[in-house]
Design a protein around this motif. Sequence first.
Motif, PDB file in Angstrom:
ATOM      1  N   PRO A 159      12.215 -13.591 -51.832  1.00 26.71           N
ATOM      2  CA  PRO A 159      13.218 -13.766 -50.748  1.00 26.71           C
ATOM      3  C   PRO A 159      14.632 -12.964 -51.104  1.00 26.71           C
ATOM      4  N   GLU A 160      15.209 -13.415 -52.106  1.00 24.96           N
ATOM      5  CA  GLU A 160      16.565 -12.884 -52.790  1.00 24.96           C
ATOM      6  C   GLU A 160      16.564 -11.626 -52.421  1.00 24.96           C
ATOM      7  N   LYS A 161      15.500 -11.035 -53.340  1.00 29.37           N
ATOM      8  CA  LYS A 161      15.363  -9.413 -53.511  1.00 29.37           C
ATOM      9  C   LYS A 161      15.042  -8.601 -52.398  1.00 29.37           C
ATOM     10  N   ALA A 162      14.270  -9.304 -51.499  1.00 27.35           N
ATOM     11  CA  ALA A 162      13.755  -8.668 -50.020  1.00 27.35           C
ATOM     12  C   ALA A 162      15.072  -8.485 -49.258  1.00 27.35           C
ATOM     13  N   ARG A 163      16.151  -9.785 -49.341  1.00 32.06           N
ATOM     14  CA  ARG A 163      17.176  -9.735 -48.579  1.00 32.06           C
ATOM     15  C   ARG A 163      18.277  -8.478 -49.012  1.00 32.06           C
ATOM     16  N   ARG A 164      18.249  -8.321 -50.434  1.00 32.63           N
ATOM     17  CA  ARG A 164      19.274  -7.335 -51.157  1.00 32.63           C
ATOM     18  C   ARG A 164      18.759  -6.171 -50.658  1.00 32.63           C
ATOM     19  N   LEU A 165      17.315  -5.661 -50.799  1.00 33.49           N
ATOM     20  CA  LEU A 165      16.774  -4.472 -50.588  1.00 33.49           C
ATOM     21  C   LEU A 165      16.791  -3.992 -49.182  1.00 33.49           C
ATOM     22  N   THR A 166      16.779  -5.050 -48.101  1.00 29.87           N
ATOM     23  CA  THR A 166      16.881  -4.979 -46.787  1.00 29.87           C
ATOM     24  C   THR A 166      18.486  -4.466 -46.617  1.00 29.87           C
ATOM     25  N   GLN A 167      19.469  -5.041 -47.232  1.00 17.04           N
ATOM     26  CA  GLN A 167      20.856  -4.769 -47.000  1.00 17.04           C
ATOM     27  C   GLN A 167      21.121  -3.328 -47.304  1.00 17.04           C
ATOM     28  N   LEU A 168      20.545  -2.909 -48.779  1.00 19.83           N
ATOM     29  CA  LEU A 168      20.572  -1.717 -49.294  1.00 19.83           C
ATOM     30  C   LEU A 168      19.968  -0.623 -48.244  1.00 19.83           C
ATOM     31  N   MET A 169      18.889  -0.950 -47.878  1.00 18.21           N
ATOM     32  CA  MET A 169      18.326   0.241 -46.845  1.00 18.21           C
ATOM     33  C   MET A 169      19.175   0.340 -45.571  1.00 18.21           C
ATOM     34  N   CYS A 170      19.808  -0.708 -44.925  1.00 17.77           N
ATOM     35  CA  CYS A 170      20.551  -0.638 -43.916  1.00 17.77           C
ATOM     36  C   CYS A 170      21.912   0.140 -43.946  1.00 17.77           C
ATOM     37  N   ASN A 171      22.449  -0.131 -45.281  1.00 15.30           N
ATOM     38  CA  ASN A 171      23.647   0.615 -45.732  1.00 15.30           C
ATOM     39  C   ASN A 171      23.083   2.011 -45.763  1.00 15.30           C
ATOM     40  N   TYR A 196      20.789   3.806 -44.577  1.00  7.35           N
ATOM     41  CA  TYR A 196      20.524   4.368 -43.317  1.00  7.35           C
ATOM     42  C   TYR A 196      21.924   4.621 -42.402  1.00  7.35           C
ATOM     43  N   ALA A 197      22.923   3.730 -42.586  1.00  7.35           N
ATOM     44  CA  ALA A 197      24.122   4.115 -41.791  1.00  7.35           C
ATOM     45  C   ALA A 197      24.867   5.369 -42.404  1.00  7.35           C
ATOM     46  N   GLU A 198      24.738   5.305 -43.848  1.00  7.28           N
ATOM     47  CA  GLU A 198      25.283   6.608 -44.734  1.00  7.28           C
ATOM     48  C   GLU A 198      24.495   7.978 -44.221  1.00  7.28           C
ATOM     49  N   LEU A 199      23.368   8.058 -44.176  1.00  9.02           N
ATOM     50  CA  LEU A 199      22.676   9.191 -43.744  1.00  9.02           C
ATOM     51  C   LEU A 199      23.072   9.461 -42.464  1.00  9.02           C
ATOM     52  N   LEU A 200      23.112   8.577 -41.480  1.00 11.62           N
ATOM     53  CA  LEU A 200      23.396   8.998 -40.147  1.00 11.62           C
ATOM     54  C   LEU A 200      24.818   9.689 -40.034  1.00 11.62           C
ATOM     55  N   ALA A 201      25.766   9.125 -41.009  1.00  8.98           N
ATOM     56  CA  ALA A 201      27.160   9.663 -40.835  1.00  8.98           C
ATOM     57  C   ALA A 201      27.211  10.999 -41.658  1.00  8.98           C
ATOM     58  N   GLU A 202      26.479  11.403 -42.424  1.00 11.10           N
ATOM     59  CA  GLU A 202      26.177  12.502 -43.318  1.00 11.10           C
ATOM     60  C   GLU A 202      26.419  13.868 -42.776  1.00 11.10           C
ATOM     61  N   ARG A 203      25.584  13.927 -41.677  1.00 16.97           N
ATOM     62  CA  ARG A 203      25.521  15.256 -40.756  1.00 16.97           C
ATOM     63  C   ARG A 203      25.554  15.015 -39.364  1.00 16.97           C
ATOM     64  N   PRO A 204      25.898  16.229 -38.564  1.00 20.67           N
ATOM     65  CA  PRO A 204      25.756  16.146 -37.305  1.00 20.67           C
ATOM     66  C   PRO A 204      24.327  15.725 -36.662  1.00 20.67           C
ATOM     67  N   LEU A 205      24.145  15.035 -35.694  1.00 18.28           N
ATOM     68  CA  LEU A 205      22.844  14.904 -35.123  1.00 18.28           C
ATOM     69  C   LEU A 205      22.341  16.149 -34.128  1.00 18.28           C
ATOM     70  N   PRO A 206      21.233  16.423 -33.998  1.00 18.61           N
ATOM     71  CA  PRO A 206      20.472  17.349 -33.472  1.00 18.61           C
ATOM     72  C   PRO A 206      20.956  17.315 -31.806  1.00 18.61           C
ATOM     73  N   ASP A 207      21.348  18.561 -31.231  1.00 19.00           N
ATOM     74  CA  ASP A 207      21.631  18.437 -29.856  1.00 19.00           C
ATOM     75  C   ASP A 207      20.521  17.949 -28.874  1.00 19.00           C
ATOM     76  N   LYS A 208      19.407  18.320 -29.181  1.00 22.43           N
ATOM     77  CA  LYS A 208      18.033  17.974 -28.257  1.00 22.43           C
ATOM     78  C   LYS A 208      17.869  16.445 -28.789  1.00 22.43           C
ATOM     79  N   LYS A 209      17.712  15.793 -27.505  1.00 19.94           N
ATOM     80  CA  LYS A 209      17.284  14.480 -27.352  1.00 19.94           C
ATOM     81  C   LYS A 209      15.906  13.973 -28.376  1.00 19.94           C
ATOM     82  N   ILE A 210      14.868  14.968 -28.184  1.00 22.34           N
ATOM     83  CA  ILE A 210      13.871  14.701 -28.772  1.00 22.34           C
ATOM     84  C   ILE A 210      13.925  14.790 -30.374  1.00 22.34           C
ATOM     85  N   LYS A 211      14.686  15.800 -30.822  1.00 22.39           N
ATOM     86  CA  LYS A 211      14.612  15.883 -32.278  1.00 22.39           C
ATOM     87  C   LYS A 211      15.544  14.727 -32.789  1.00 22.39           C
TER      88      LYS A 211
END
Length: 224
Positions: free
Chosen positions: A45-57, A59-74
């Motif tokens: 449980p404790e490791k699962a919570r830590r890994l989930t937090q790392l994954m969410c963090n 994910y947020a970093e990757l989203l912020a690293e580059r502009p998103l595609p203009d096309k909604k589908i992509k």
Amino acid sequence: MHNKRIWLGITATGGLGLTWLIQRRMARTTAIASFTRFFEKTFEPEKARRLTQLMCNRYAELLAERPLPDKKIKRNHLTRNIIPGLALYQVLLQVHGGDQHTALADVDAAFRAWTLDRFQGPLAPMKILPTPFGLFKVMFFMRMKAFPEEDHVVVENNATRLVLHTKHCFYLDLLTEYGAPELTPSFCKTDEVIAEMFPAGVKFIREHTLARGDNFCDFQYVSG
């Protein structure tokens, strides 16, 4: 002829309903939620919570690293599938000390569970409906509207076979830019997981993928 038209109408309506169910289920079953459950089933449980937090963090970093595609589908594919999968993979790489083979094995297990979450329920009615291949094709082409049109070419479409070729893969291109092209085959394998849920009257065959170095990916769907 009249009865045939009625049946075609029922088939089309069924395809619309199943496609709607899949889209609704996918919207409710996010990748991050599914991967979180994978961590909870795989680690203490404790490791699962830590890994989930790392994954969410991550994910947020990757989203912020580059502009998103203009096309909604992509943009949808990037934010809902590619970046969550990449965040999961990068966290698992840390867990396994950089061992790609072991990390990808865990990714495949997580992707399998995620795919079953999204499609198992909505695809279940296909197993009890008559002439499943005709209904399958109606639903398939509706579902393909959620993918970039330029990526797929229909090379065969008749009463017993539906074959598409892909000569350009948005997933492979993006994951290569992120330095993780080896993750692409894990996404490819989800097509095989989906095919496990098809009725007996629909078979999926794949002989080529861009991720393996072939010139195209093939999607072969065969009646019977």
